[in-house]
Design a protein around this motif. Structure first.
Motif, PDB file in Angstrom:
ATOM      1  N   SER A 206       0.825  -1.209   0.000  1.00 33.64           N
ATOM      2  CA  SER A 206       0.000   0.000   0.000  1.00 33.64           C
ATOM      3  C   SER A 206       0.859   1.259   0.000  1.00 33.64           C
ATOM      4  CB  SER A 206      -0.915  -0.005   1.224  1.00 33.64           C
ATOM      5  OG  SER A 206      -1.659   1.191   1.321  1.00 33.64           O
ATOM      6  N   SER A 207       1.940   1.263   0.805  1.00 25.07           N
ATOM      7  CA  SER A 207       2.802   2.456   0.878  1.00 25.07           C
ATOM      8  C   SER A 207       3.515   2.727  -0.439  1.00 25.07           C
ATOM      9  CB  SER A 207       3.820   2.296   2.007  1.00 25.07           C
ATOM     10  OG  SER A 207       4.763   1.278   1.704  1.00 25.07           O
ATOM     11  N   ILE A 208       3.796   1.664  -1.199  1.00 28.21           N
ATOM     12  CA  ILE A 208       4.455   1.837  -2.496  1.00 28.21           C
ATOM     13  C   ILE A 208       3.465   2.310  -3.548  1.00 28.21           C
ATOM     14  CG2 ILE A 208       5.594   0.609  -4.388  1.00 28.21           C
ATOM     15  CD1 ILE A 208       6.863  -1.212  -2.286  1.00 28.21           C
ATOM     16  N   SER A 222      -0.043 -20.944  -6.241  1.00 31.84           N
ATOM     17  CA  SER A 222      -0.756 -21.495  -5.083  1.00 31.84           C
ATOM     18  C   SER A 222      -0.153 -21.074  -3.747  1.00 31.84           C
ATOM     19  CB  SER A 222      -0.792 -23.022  -5.168  1.00 31.84           C
ATOM     20  OG  SER A 222       0.528 -23.545  -5.151  1.00 31.84           O
ATOM     21  N   LYS A 223       1.086 -20.590  -3.742  1.00 29.64           N
ATOM     22  CA  LYS A 223       1.767 -20.280  -2.487  1.00 29.64           C
ATOM     23  C   LYS A 223       2.153 -18.819  -2.326  1.00 29.64           C
ATOM     24  CE  LYS A 223       3.774 -24.912  -1.981  1.00 29.64           C
ATOM     25  NZ  LYS A 223       5.025 -25.686  -1.830  1.00 29.64           N
ATOM     26  N   SER A 224       2.213 -18.059  -3.411  1.00 29.87           N
ATOM     27  CA  SER A 224       2.728 -16.699  -3.316  1.00 29.87           C
ATOM     28  C   SER A 224       2.173 -15.814  -4.422  1.00 29.87           C
ATOM     29  CB  SER A 224       4.261 -16.694  -3.373  1.00 29.87           C
ATOM     30  OG  SER A 224       4.704 -17.166  -4.635  1.00 29.87           O
ATOM     31  N   ALA A 225       2.425 -14.523  -4.275  1.00 30.27           N
ATOM     32  CA  ALA A 225       2.028 -13.545  -5.291  1.00 30.27           C
ATOM     33  C   ALA A 225       3.173 -12.571  -5.498  1.00 30.27           C
ATOM     34  CB  ALA A 225       0.764 -12.799  -4.872  1.00 30.27           C
ATOM     35  N   THR A 226       3.271 -12.057  -6.712  1.00 35.59           N
ATOM     36  CA  THR A 226       4.259 -11.037  -7.048  1.00 35.59           C
ATOM     37  C   THR A 226       3.535  -9.828  -7.603  1.00 35.59           C
ATOM     38  OG1 THR A 226       5.990 -12.664  -7.522  1.00 35.59           O
ATOM     39  CG2 THR A 226       6.264 -10.478  -8.474  1.00 35.59           C
ATOM     40  N   PHE A 227       3.834  -8.654  -7.034  1.00 38.29           N
ATOM     41  CA  PHE A 227       3.227  -7.398  -7.468  1.00 38.29           C
ATOM     42  C   PHE A 227       4.337  -6.559  -8.092  1.00 38.29           C
ATOM     43  CE2 PHE A 227       0.974  -9.107  -3.876  1.00 38.29           C
ATOM     44  CZ  PHE A 227      -0.373  -8.924  -4.167  1.00 38.29           C
ATOM     45  N   GLU A 228       4.132  -6.143  -9.339  1.00 45.77           N
ATOM     46  CA  GLU A 228       5.218  -5.494 -10.071  1.00 45.77           C
ATOM     47  C   GLU A 228       4.781  -4.178 -10.685  1.00 45.77           C
ATOM     48  OE1 GLU A 228       8.595  -6.688 -13.434  1.00 45.77           O
ATOM     49  OE2 GLU A 228       6.964  -8.079 -12.928  1.00 45.77           O
ATOM     50  N   THR A 229       5.572  -3.123 -10.430  1.00 45.11           N
ATOM     51  CA  THR A 229       5.416  -1.837 -11.100  1.00 45.11           C
ATOM     52  C   THR A 229       6.711  -1.562 -11.861  1.00 45.11           C
ATOM     53  OG1 THR A 229       6.315  -0.536  -9.247  1.00 45.11           O
ATOM     54  CG2 THR A 229       3.948  -1.022  -9.204  1.00 45.11           C
ATOM     55  N   ALA A 230       6.826  -0.360 -12.413  1.00 42.82           N
ATOM     56  CA  ALA A 230       8.009  -0.049 -13.224  1.00 42.82           C
ATOM     57  C   ALA A 230       9.297  -0.124 -12.423  1.00 42.82           C
ATOM     58  CB  ALA A 230       7.855   1.333 -13.847  1.00 42.82           C
ATOM     59  N   ASP A 231       9.258   0.268 -11.138  1.00 36.85           N
ATOM     60  CA  ASP A 231      10.509   0.310 -10.365  1.00 36.85           C
ATOM     61  C   ASP A 231      10.495  -0.487  -9.065  1.00 36.85           C
ATOM     62  OD1 ASP A 231       8.655   2.015  -9.336  1.00 36.85           O
ATOM     63  OD2 ASP A 231       9.961   3.755  -9.179  1.00 36.85           O
ATOM     64  N   TYR A 232       9.394  -1.187  -8.755  1.00 32.29           N
ATOM     65  CA  TYR A 232       9.346  -2.017  -7.554  1.00 32.29           C
ATOM     66  C   TYR A 232       8.727  -3.370  -7.866  1.00 32.29           C
ATOM     67  CZ  TYR A 232      10.540   1.913  -4.485  1.00 32.29           C
ATOM     68  OH  TYR A 232      11.183   2.951  -3.868  1.00 32.29           O
ATOM     69  N   THR A 233       9.238  -4.412  -7.213  1.00 25.93           N
ATOM     70  CA  THR A 233       8.661  -5.752  -7.311  1.00 25.93           C
ATOM     71  C   THR A 233       8.582  -6.352  -5.910  1.00 25.93           C
ATOM     72  OG1 THR A 233       9.594  -6.112  -9.520  1.00 25.93           O
ATOM     73  CG2 THR A 233       8.879  -8.058  -8.300  1.00 25.93           C
ATOM     74  N   LEU A 234       7.369  -6.675  -5.475  1.00 28.29           N
ATOM     75  CA  LEU A 234       7.153  -7.258  -4.154  1.00 28.29           C
ATOM     76  C   LEU A 234       6.662  -8.689  -4.322  1.00 28.29           C
ATOM     77  CD1 LEU A 234       6.863  -6.780  -0.996  1.00 28.29           C
ATOM     78  CD2 LEU A 234       4.456  -6.349  -1.467  1.00 28.29           C
ATOM     79  N   THR A 235       7.360  -9.626  -3.694  1.00 24.49           N
ATOM     80  CA  THR A 235       6.963 -11.036  -3.719  1.00 24.49           C
ATOM     81  C   THR A 235       6.736 -11.503  -2.291  1.00 24.49           C
ATOM     82  OG1 THR A 235       8.256 -11.463  -5.717  1.00 24.49           O
ATOM     83  CG2 THR A 235       7.614 -13.365  -4.412  1.00 24.49           C
ATOM     84  N   CYS A 236       5.609 -12.151  -2.025  1.00 27.40           N
ATOM     85  CA  CYS A 236       5.321 -12.598  -0.669  1.00 27.40           C
ATOM     86  C   CYS A 236       4.584 -13.926  -0.681  1.00 27.40           C
ATOM     87  CB  CYS A 236       4.513 -11.551   0.092  1.00 27.40           C
ATOM     88  SG  CYS A 236       2.883 -11.260  -0.596  1.00 27.40           S
ATOM     89  N   ARG A 237       4.799 -14.683   0.370  1.00 24.95           N
ATOM     90  CA  ARG A 237       4.074 -15.927   0.559  1.00 24.95           C
ATOM     91  C   ARG A 237       2.721 -15.643   1.190  1.00 24.95           C
ATOM     92  NH1 ARG A 237       8.821 -19.770   3.183  1.00 24.95           N
ATOM     93  NH2 ARG A 237      10.286 -19.678   1.425  1.00 24.95           N
TER      94      ARG A 237
END
Length: 371
Positions: A206-208, A222-237
């Protein structure tokens, strides 16, 4: 390996990535940022094993390429004390000695081998891809995160449940005392899936995204998600487990409806809650055209009451709520007037805006206390 970068630019990216890093880690390598120089792009990574955040920033005058890791606290403490000026990083590829030079000085310390940094194993299954507006994701998180549970005995409640349907997304959070359901309607996802996003990566995401326009690309397995923008990538289980059927606990036949000014009710509750007992019980008496709020602490012989006008034509009813919970609910509903829907003093009350925003539906359920 060598490159130049402005101190404030580097600090802004490191500060964002540092939110992922825990103060104490089981693996000592996770006390560090991972730097990977690829041409004129510097990729910076932080991780706590469950969540990994990566950002990239352009550097000037790059020479060579490769990986190295440097201590999170040491770098942040250093950069916070510097004005905005050009820095030159010079990293010895053999012994990982890091020299940082600037106009009037220099710093020197030893880094860590970047190859020790943990890497996420590739998924063998076919992931699902969807693209959502950043604003939609931010609103879904911010409308629900306040209700996320904190009890480790109920791990499935320690996150935001995403219930994604082909034409809408439902965000749900609950700590068993309150439940919030936020529906974003008329949005095409092309998928039907669900997962529980833990609180920590949800807050970081949210802060990004709240500073971004445009869309975020989401990849889900099934175990994780990746959220990607032009300059940030967040991966979490994900949080493991099955989320309860949230719709089954939401009453659908509420007999009584109270329409009231949210800010007036919130401010009145803050005043009378000063005199609550240790249980935090605040009593609300619904009367024709008014609500009487009262609290008391028998141990200290203190009490308070206040009445405010409302729109209510039902039978007189008294119901109790925990003061912190009801104040929390009212703080997180962005509306001038709210509707409080009730059945009887022993059943949950529903709080929702009198006028919902376009293509949105917000509902908060709050369990009562015995009077």
């Amino acid at each position: 390996m060598r490159f130049n970068i402005q101190s404030k630019l580097l600090l802004s990216h490191l500060s964002a990535v540092s939110k992922v890093v825990n103060s104490k880690n089981k693996l000592s390598i996770l006390d560090n940022f991972l730097f990977n120089l690829e041409g004129d792009k510097l990729v910076i990574t932080g991780s706590d094993q469950e969540t990994t955040l990566t950002t990239n920033v352009q550097v000037q005058n790059p020479e060579g390429s490769g990986k190295f890791a440097a201590n999170v606290k040491k770098l942040l403490d250093l950069l916070k004390q510097l004005p905005d000026l050009a820095l030159t990083f010079d990293v010895n590829d053999e012994n990982l000695e890091i020299n940082i030079t600037y106009l009037h000085g220099k710093f020197n310390f030893i880094g860590v081998n970047g190859n020790e940094f943990p890497v996420k194993a590739a998924s063998e299954e076919e992931p699902k891809h969807l693209t959502l507006p950043c604003k939609t994701v931010v609103e879904g998180i911010q409308q629900t995160i306040f209700a996320v549970g904190v009890e480790e005995m109920r791990p499935v409640m320690m996150g935001i449940f995403w219930d994604i349907k082909p034409d809408e997304i439902v965000f749900v959070a609950s700590d068993t005392h309150k439940l919030v359901r936020y529906r974003k309607l008329n949005i095409q996802t092309g998928h039907e899936l669900s997962f529980i996003l833990p609180t920590k990566p949800a807050a970081i995401l949210s802060s990004i995204l709240e500073k971004k326009d445009g869309d975020v690309n989401i990849t889900v397995d099934s175990k994780s998600a990746t959220f990607e923008t032009a300059d940030y990538t967040l991966t979490c289980r994900f949080v493991n487990g099955r989320y309860p059927n949230y719709n089954s606990v939401i009453p659908t036949t509420n007999q009584y409806n109270v329409s009231i000014d949210r800010v007036q009710l919130l401010n009145a509750l803050r005043r009378v809650s000063v005199f609550t007992s240790s249980s935090g019980l605040v009593k609300l008496e619904m009367r024709p055209d008014e609500v009487l709020m009262s609290t008391q602490d028998i141990d200290y012989s203190t009490s308070a009451e206040e009445r405010i006008v409302c729109d209510y034509n039902g039978v007189e009813m008294a119901i109790g709520f925990n003061d912190e919970n009801i104040i929390d609910v009212l703080n997180n509903i962005d509306a001038e007037n709210i509707s409080v829907q009730l059945i009887d003093p022993t059943r949950a009350g529903l709080f929702l805006p009198v006028e919902q925003k376009e293509n949105e539906e917000l509902l908060v359920l709050l369990m009562p206390m015995m009077l």
